[in-house]
Design an enzyme around this catalytic site. Structure first.
Site, PDB file in Angstrom:
ATOM      1  N   HIS A 129       0.757  -1.097  -0.218  1.00 19.97           N
ATOM      2  CA  HIS A 129       0.185   0.016   0.005  1.00 19.97           C
ATOM      3  C   HIS A 129       0.921   1.170  -0.088  1.00 19.97           C
ATOM      4  CE1 HIS A 129      -3.099  -2.924   1.363  1.00 19.97           C
ATOM      5  NE2 HIS A 129      -3.842  -2.000   0.931  1.00 19.97           N
ATOM      6  N   ASP A 186      -4.615  -6.002  -7.659  1.00 18.16           N
ATOM      7  CA  ASP A 186      -4.787  -5.493  -6.155  1.00 18.16           C
ATOM      8  C   ASP A 186      -5.117  -4.144  -6.565  1.00 18.16           C
ATOM      9  OD1 ASP A 186      -5.184  -5.434  -3.422  1.00 18.16           O
ATOM     10  OD2 ASP A 186      -3.081  -5.930  -3.305  1.00 18.16           O
TER      11      ASP A 186
END
Length: 452
Positions: A116, A189
């Site tokens: 992330h 993702d």
């Protein structure tokens, strides 16, 4: 309609849905049937809400013990076991009527970094990748997994320019489709994650690279505006680059075929859930009984001391220390006279001072007790618990979530039990095991230890 309902730590649909023991608890019991019914019951709940795709199971291997992004989301460090349990979970999901998605290809477990925030680099060879990280995916592909999520992960020994797997034609088309023979959907993702956009230089460019690499569906945590370069650049590319247009047509074909197969399969989630009957399915009544049994099978007695099983007399003074009120409530069912010491699981900005403050507090309070039951689930709660070693008291450690914080360095503790989650089922099972209501049979599903 999709979500991340992995079970355990990752439960994006909250409210009345079941808080399950999770993957590492399944790995500790080692029973494929536990994986199957975990997938079945938690997906049966989200199906009642109209959700028809789940970004689970996570089959990343827990090979880097410093990982904080995977940790108890993993079934463990053994590739074959992770493959068998992941396959069983996926079969349970499909039986419940929800499309499973194996993630994060080709494996997020051998890094302590979170994609992330930045692009993790995993420095392993192609041989190691094939014989370790990809083993669980091989099991799932052979069993017909309908969807696989690509991870924002760099393998510099394989892609020397650092291209993330999610943007790599070699990883997705040559390896996943070509060498492994996978025919289902490939889903990125979240493309808003820095692991993808920082490498590509822009969100629009990262989407282009992801599609060219072989992804069929793009995940984005926010929707681009109508005039965004995400649309204009890629639509223009479709009109001017024949190879790109062919790739988009191929992706669209795979998506439409997957939808047709799902909705004509006879077990699809409702397009319009009945709000009047949702609470008949959530939480799942059969699932509640199963998750309690499964939690008991997962409990690991890592160290057995004089305090096990714990059956204090009326004169014994017992202190329960931890961050969860439900932990106290469950403990007092067995030990109604126990007192409690609370510390927050919310990390402060100055984590070192925060740990020291809590450690001094529990050390002062614990002097008045004969037995202290303390909860450990990360480094700062481990630091808090370590202060008890100098008091010459009976200390029982409940490890929840990842067990790595107490695998070593807690030899002084009298008794150590692993529960692998903060699920109410796991709390109940931990207390039941400590009280001697059943014999714990779980085994730590990690093959690597390190010193704290």
């Amino acid at each position: 309609m999709a979500t991340d309902q992995e079970g355990g730590w990752i439960r994006h649909v909250k409210g009345e849905t079941s808080e399950t023991p999770g993957n590492m608890a399944i790995g500790a019991s080692g029973y494929p049937i536990d994986a199957y019914y975990s997938g079945y019951y938690l997906n049966r709940e989200i199906k009642a809400l109209g959700i028809n795709m789940n970004f689970a199971p996570t089959v990343d291997l827990y090979t880097d013990l410093d990982s904080t992004v995977i940790g108890p989301r993993s079934f463990g460090s053994n590739p074959k076991n992770a493959g068998i349990l992941g396959e069983a979970f996926a079969q349970g999901s499909m039986a419940a009527g929800v499309i499973p998605t194996a993630k994060h290809f080709p494996g997020h477990g051998d890094t302590s970094l979170d994609s992330h925030g930045r692009l993790p680099q995993i420095n392993i060879s192609k041989e190691t990748l094939l014989n370790r990280e990809l083993v669980p995916f091989k099991y799932l592909i052979q069993s017909g997994i309908p969807a696989i999520m690509s991870g924002h992960l760099s393998f510099p020994q394989i892609e020397t320019d650092g291209t993330p797997a999610s943007l790599s034609h070699y990883m997705l088309t040559d390896v996943l489709r070509g060498e492994l023979g996978y025919e289902g959907l490939i889903i990125t993702d979240d493309m808003q994650m820095n692991g993808a956009t920082n490498f590509a230089g822009s969100f629009s460019r990262s989407v282009t690279l992801a599609l060219e690499a072989g992804n069929d569906i793009i995940i984005s945590s926010s929707t681009a505006g109508l005039n965004s370069a995400l649309w204009t650049d890629n639509i223009n590319r479709m009109q001017t680059v024949p190879e790109f247009r062919a790739r988009i047509k191929d992706a669209a074909y795979r998506v439409i075929l997957a939808k047709l197969n799902y909705f004509k399969g006879g077990n699809a989630a409702p397009l319009y859930p009945d709000s009047d009957t949702i609470y008949e399915s959530i939480p799942d009544k059969e699932g509640q009984a199963f998750f309690m049994d499964q939690a008991c099978r997962s409990i690991t007695l890592y160290k057995k001391g004089s305090a096990y099983p714990l059956k204090p007399t009326d004169e014994d003074r017992v202190l329960i220390a931890g961050p969860f009120l439900s932990l106290y409530e469950e403990g007092r069912k067995r030990f109604p006279n126990a007192d409690t010491f609370h510390y927050s699981y919310e990390l402060a900005d100055d984590q070192s001072n925060y740990s020291d403050w809590n450690a001094e507090g529990i050390e002062n309070v614990a002097r008045r007790y004969d037995t202290i039951i303390v909860t450990v689930y990360d480094w700062h709660t481990a630091n808090i618990a370590r202060r008890l070693q100098y008091l010459n008291k009976r200390v029982i450690v409940f490890s929840i979530l990842s067990p790595v914080y107490v695998l070593d360095g807690f030899e002084w503790a009298d008794t150590i039990l692993f529960g692998y989650s903060y699920s109410p089922y796991s709390f109940a099972a931990l207390w039941g095991a400590l009280h001697g209501e059943f014999t714990p049979t779980g085994i730590v599903p990690l093959s690597i230890t390190r010193s704290n």
